[in-house]
Design an enzyme around this catalytic site. Structure first.
Site, short mmCIF file in Angstrom:
data_model
loop_
_atom_site.label_atom_id
_atom_site.label_comp_id
_atom_site.label_asym_id
_atom_site.label_seq_id
_atom_site.Cartn_x
_atom_site.Cartn_y
_atom_site.Cartn_z
CG PHE A 127 -2.02 0.99 1.17
CD1 PHE A 127 -3.19 0.73 0.47
CD2 PHE A 127 -1.89 2.22 1.79
CE1 PHE A 127 -4.21 1.66 0.41
CE2 PHE A 127 -2.90 3.16 1.74
CZ PHE A 127 -4.07 2.88 1.04
NE ARG A 368 -10.39 -2.23 -3.45
CZ ARG A 368 -9.80 -1.49 -2.50
NH1 ARG A 368 -8.68 -1.91 -1.94
NH2 ARG A 368 -10.29 -0.32 -2.17
#
Ligand code: PLP
Length: 409
Positions: A127, A368
């Site tokens: 991330f 997603r």
């Protein structure tokens, strides 16, 4: 897995032991919300709790509420509740700041605890804020950041590794890492491990104690339903705590904040990881979200999360519309979201949003969808599959408006 029909979805929802929880959230009236992994939905109890916090505690109680309404204790109290969701002891978790700041604090503390070691190790594609924080900590503490692919990460841990930084459930692929094995591999070489639980807490089983974990951070506004910008949490194992120094020292982390001493003395336990005054209103919202989650047995949440994910995968694949699964097929190796790659993923996600199916796009080509077992239903999945069928069959994604990008995706 065959595609889920509306009738089957209805039957599965009727048998779902978590079904009563859905009514305790405010959800969009006309479409499934499948983005709880980005911003969790609003529990109805949160609204009453915030009203009480603002009107009674702040409005009436004013400064006396620091003691009388438990404001001062809130970071540790809510931390102890989150501890139950992540396999930690109550005194090993505290709530403070954002995930990013907590990464800074714990990465810095890890560097100070391993003085002879020059490397922070992580993986490419972690991330972004985790990598940015690691880059900044490396610069500030005179270390270097090294990135190694997850397949080679164990081999990359060496005598120079101060700390290994990994996200437990990857935000794109939903790949769930073997916390116990990777922690043991790092310990064998004398390194510490910092786990980011942002996509794990409240979504998948996490056993920090069982894994022998050292350090962890995580987010309050995803599956914990703490609200936008909710404060985050941090964990340090009881064994490690006494040897850790918070490099972001501030008065709330002082052993005696109201003695107003000139010199810094860190508080006992996790309180030393506080810096400034806690965000009381944000903590109240987070506590309401966590309390609700704690009412739902973990085994039921995990089983339903996996079943929802499998139903979505089966439905998307049955459409045969050019989607490639970009997440583990085995639900035991996956978090609570599922990503599919498609060259037109951005526009497809926008076309789905226009049909009130809210998921998200992750660059470069992922659609997603997150499944929050406490409020998503099998009917949500059936509706999303049907909407996706229409979007693909009618080539709705071709509309120019669906290719315009906003600031937040
Ligand atoms: C959501 C998320 C964050 C969020 O960080 P903030 O400081 O709260 O913006 C950090 N790391 C990971 C892995 C996340 O998924």
């Amino acid at each position: 897995v065959p595609a889920l029909t509306a009738a089957e979805a209805e039957r599965l929802d009727a048998d779902d032991p978590l079904r009563p929880f859905r009514r305790r959230f405010r959800l969009p009236p006309d479409g499934p919300y499948l983005d709880g992994n980005s911003l969790g939905a609003l529990p109805l109890a949160t609204m009453a709790r915030l009203t009480a916090t603002v009107e009674d505690e702040w409005g009436t109680g004013l400064v006396t509420s620091w003691n009388a309404a438990g404001w001062f204790e809130a970071p540790a109290r809510v931390g102890a509740k989150i501890a139950r969701l992540i396999g930690a002891a109550a005194e090993e978790v505290i709530v403070a700041d954002s995930t990013t700041l907590n990464l800074w604090k714990l990465l810095g503390a890890a560097c100070l605890a391993r003085p002879g070691r020059g490397t922070i190790l992580s993986e490419p594609g972690n991330f972004p804020t985790d990598l940015y924080a690691a880059e900044g900590v490396a610069r500030a503490f005179g270390r270097r950041l090294r990135l190694a692919d997850i397949a080679e990460i164990t081999a990359a841990i060496d005598e120079d590794t101060a700390v290994l930084l990994l996200t437990h459930v990857h935000y794109k692929s939903a790949d769930c890492r073997d916390m116990a094995a990777l922690t043991a591999a790092a310990h064998a070489r004398g390194a510490l491990v910092l786990w980011d639980l942002s996509h794990s807490a409240g979504a998948v089983p996490v056993d920090l104690r069982g894994a022998g974990a050292d350090l962890a951070v995580g987010c309050g506004y995803k599956y914990l339903n703490g609200g936008p910008g909710a404060p985050a949490f941090l964990f340090a194992s009881a064994a490690l705590q006494p040897s850790l120094v918070n490099p972001l020292s501030g008065w709330m982390g002082h052993a005696a904040p109201f003695a107003f001493e000139d010199g810094f003395r860190g508080a006992e336990g996790m309180r030393r990881f506080l810096a400034g005054t806690p965000p009381v209103i944000g903590l109240a919202a987070l506590e309401a979200g966590v309390d609700l989650l704690l009412e739902a047995p973990e085994a039921q949440r995990v089983a339903k999360s996996r079943a929802l994910g499998q139903a979505w995968i089966g439905g998307v694949e049955a459409l045969d519309a050019g989607f490639t699964l970009a997440s583990p097929r085995d639900p035991a190796l996956r978090g609570s979201h599922v990503s599919f790659a498609h060259p037109q993923a951005f526009a497809i996600v926008q076309a789905l949003i226009a049909r009130s199916i809210v998921g998200d796009f992750r660059a470069p080509d992922l659609m997603r969808m997150g499944f929050a077992p406490i409020y998503n239903s099998f009917a949500d999945i059936a509706r999303a599959i049907e909407a996706l069928r229409l979007v693909m069959a009618g080539e709705e994604w071709r509309r120019p408006a669906f290719s315009e990008r906003g600031t937040v995706t």
